[in-house]
Write a protein that holds these residues in place. Structure first.
Motif, PDB file in Angstrom:
ATOM      1  N   LYS A   3       0.850  -1.188   0.000  1.00 21.84           N
ATOM      2  CA  LYS A   3       0.000   0.000   0.000  1.00 21.84           C
ATOM      3  C   LYS A   3       0.885   1.237   0.000  1.00 21.84           C
ATOM      4  N   LYS A   4       0.637   2.134  -0.931  1.00 16.41           N
ATOM      5  CA  LYS A   4       1.422   3.361  -1.055  1.00 16.41           C
ATOM      6  C   LYS A   4       0.891   4.399  -0.068  1.00 16.41           C
ATOM      7  N   THR A   5       1.789   4.979   0.725  1.00 14.63           N
ATOM      8  CA  THR A   5       1.373   6.000   1.669  1.00 14.63           C
ATOM      9  C   THR A   5       1.493   7.376   1.022  1.00 14.63           C
ATOM     10  N   PRO A   6       0.562   8.276   1.342  1.00 10.54           N
ATOM     11  CA  PRO A   6       0.607   9.614   0.747  1.00 10.54           C
ATOM     12  C   PRO A   6       1.835  10.392   1.205  1.00 10.54           C
ATOM     13  N   ASN A   7       2.326  11.235   0.328  1.00  4.27           N
ATOM     14  CA  ASN A   7       3.441  12.114   0.636  1.00  4.27           C
ATOM     15  C   ASN A   7       2.974  13.151   1.655  1.00  4.27           C
ATOM     16  N   PRO A   8       3.773  13.459   2.674  1.00  2.00           N
ATOM     17  CA  PRO A   8       3.362  14.436   3.687  1.00  2.00           C
ATOM     18  C   PRO A   8       3.001  15.806   3.094  1.00  2.00           C
ATOM     19  N   ILE A   9       3.656  16.203   2.030  1.00  2.00           N
ATOM     20  CA  ILE A   9       3.335  17.491   1.419  1.00  2.00           C
ATOM     21  C   ILE A   9       1.960  17.429   0.754  1.00  2.00           C
ATOM     22  N   ILE A  11      -0.490  15.600   1.767  1.00  3.28           N
ATOM     23  CA  ILE A  11      -1.430  15.635   2.893  1.00  3.28           C
ATOM     24  C   ILE A  11      -1.593  17.073   3.386  1.00  3.28           C
ATOM     25  N   PHE A  12      -0.479  17.791   3.499  1.00  2.00           N
ATOM     26  CA  PHE A  12      -0.532  19.180   3.956  1.00  2.00           C
ATOM     27  C   PHE A  12      -1.337  20.043   2.991  1.00  2.00           C
ATOM     28  N   VAL A  13      -1.047  19.929   1.695  1.00  4.58           N
ATOM     29  CA  VAL A  13      -1.775  20.717   0.687  1.00  4.58           C
ATOM     30  C   VAL A  13      -3.257  20.373   0.738  1.00  4.58           C
ATOM     31  N   GLY A  14      -3.582  19.094   0.848  1.00  4.96           N
ATOM     32  CA  GLY A  14      -4.979  18.681   0.943  1.00  4.96           C
ATOM     33  C   GLY A  14      -5.665  19.246   2.172  1.00  4.96           C
ATOM     34  N   SER A  15      -4.931  19.288   3.292  1.00  2.61           N
ATOM     35  CA  SER A  15      -5.525  19.843   4.517  1.00  2.61           C
ATOM     36  C   SER A  15      -5.781  21.334   4.366  1.00  2.61           C
ATOM     37  N   TYR A  45      -8.364  14.377  -2.624  1.00  2.00           N
ATOM     38  CA  TYR A  45      -7.444  15.524  -2.616  1.00  2.00           C
ATOM     39  C   TYR A  45      -7.211  15.991  -1.190  1.00  2.00           C
ATOM     40  N   GLU A  46      -8.297  16.129  -0.428  1.00  2.00           N
ATOM     41  CA  GLU A  46      -8.195  16.669   0.933  1.00  2.00           C
ATOM     42  C   GLU A  46      -7.427  15.740   1.873  1.00  2.00           C
ATOM     43  N   LYS A  47      -7.505  14.451   1.656  1.00  7.83           N
ATOM     44  CA  LYS A  47      -6.779  13.488   2.487  1.00  7.83           C
ATOM     45  C   LYS A  47      -5.333  13.315   2.029  1.00  7.83           C
ATOM     46  N   GLY A  48      -5.015  13.799   0.824  1.00  8.44           N
ATOM     47  CA  GLY A  48      -3.680  13.617   0.281  1.00  8.44           C
ATOM     48  C   GLY A  48      -3.514  12.285  -0.414  1.00  8.44           C
ATOM     49  N   THR A  49      -4.603  11.518  -0.524  1.00  5.00           N
ATOM     50  CA  THR A  49      -4.562  10.219  -1.184  1.00  5.00           C
ATOM     51  C   THR A  49      -4.235  10.384  -2.664  1.00  5.00           C
ATOM     52  N   ASN A  50      -4.859  11.386  -3.295  1.00  4.33           N
ATOM     53  CA  ASN A  50      -4.567  11.721  -4.687  1.00  4.33           C
ATOM     54  C   ASN A  50      -3.836  13.054  -4.735  1.00  4.33           C
ATOM     55  N   ARG A  51      -2.761  13.079  -5.477  1.00  3.46           N
ATOM     56  CA  ARG A  51      -1.970  14.300  -5.625  1.00  3.46           C
ATOM     57  C   ARG A  51      -2.719  15.284  -6.511  1.00  3.46           C
TER      58      ARG A  51
END
Length: 146
Positions: A3-9, A11-15, A45-51
């Motif tokens: 399972k690929k984990t979202p990039n922290p950036i 996640i931040f942008v999505g938040s 997008y908001e969760k950072g799951t999709n860039r």
């Protein structure tokens, strides 16, 4: 399959997208309609799951009437790195929650600087007292032996 984990950036942008959406009182469905995507895509997008691509980020910025840099800033001068985005995640999560937004809206309506400082002092004192009580409970907890 790993399972690929979202990039922290991401996640931040999505938040930050979520924060702005909640600040203006817009639903995920309304944002999705304005962008021509599904509300599920906005959730991702908001969760950072999709860039979010550069062109999509520009479209989101246009909808919210903010510069694209808004989604990368934790404050006016800082652009997060992966580590900083993780460290500020708790604050971003709270500020973008219903309680956080309600608290901030109410606080902004207080015009008296002295009252604002008193509220901050009260909150600081309460948080210190709470931390001290938690430490005391942990200190006095019975020791478990195996």
């Amino acid at each position: 399959m790993i399972k690929k984990t979202p990039n922290p950036i991401d996640i931040f942008v999505g938040s930050r997208v979520r924060l702005r959406r909640l600040m203006v009182g817009m639903s995920q469905e309304a944002l999705a309609d304005r962008l021509g995507v599904t509300f599920q895509q906005v959730q991702k997008y908001e969760k950072g799951t999709n860039r979010i691509s550069a062109s999509r980020l520009q479209a989101i910025a246009d909808v919210f009437r903010v510069p694209p840099s808004f989604f990368f800033q934790d404050d006016e001068n800082a652009i997060p790195t992966a580590g900083v985005a993780h460290e500020t995640g708790d604050v971003s999560t709270f500020v973008s929650s219903k309680e956080g937004l309600d608290l901030n809206r109410a606080f902004l309506k207080i015009g008296d600087t002295g009252v604002r400082k008193s509220i901050i002092a009260l909150a600081t004192a309460l948080s210190k007292a709470s931390a001290e009580q938690a430490a005391e409970r942990a200190e006095n907890a019975p020791e478990l032996r195996a």
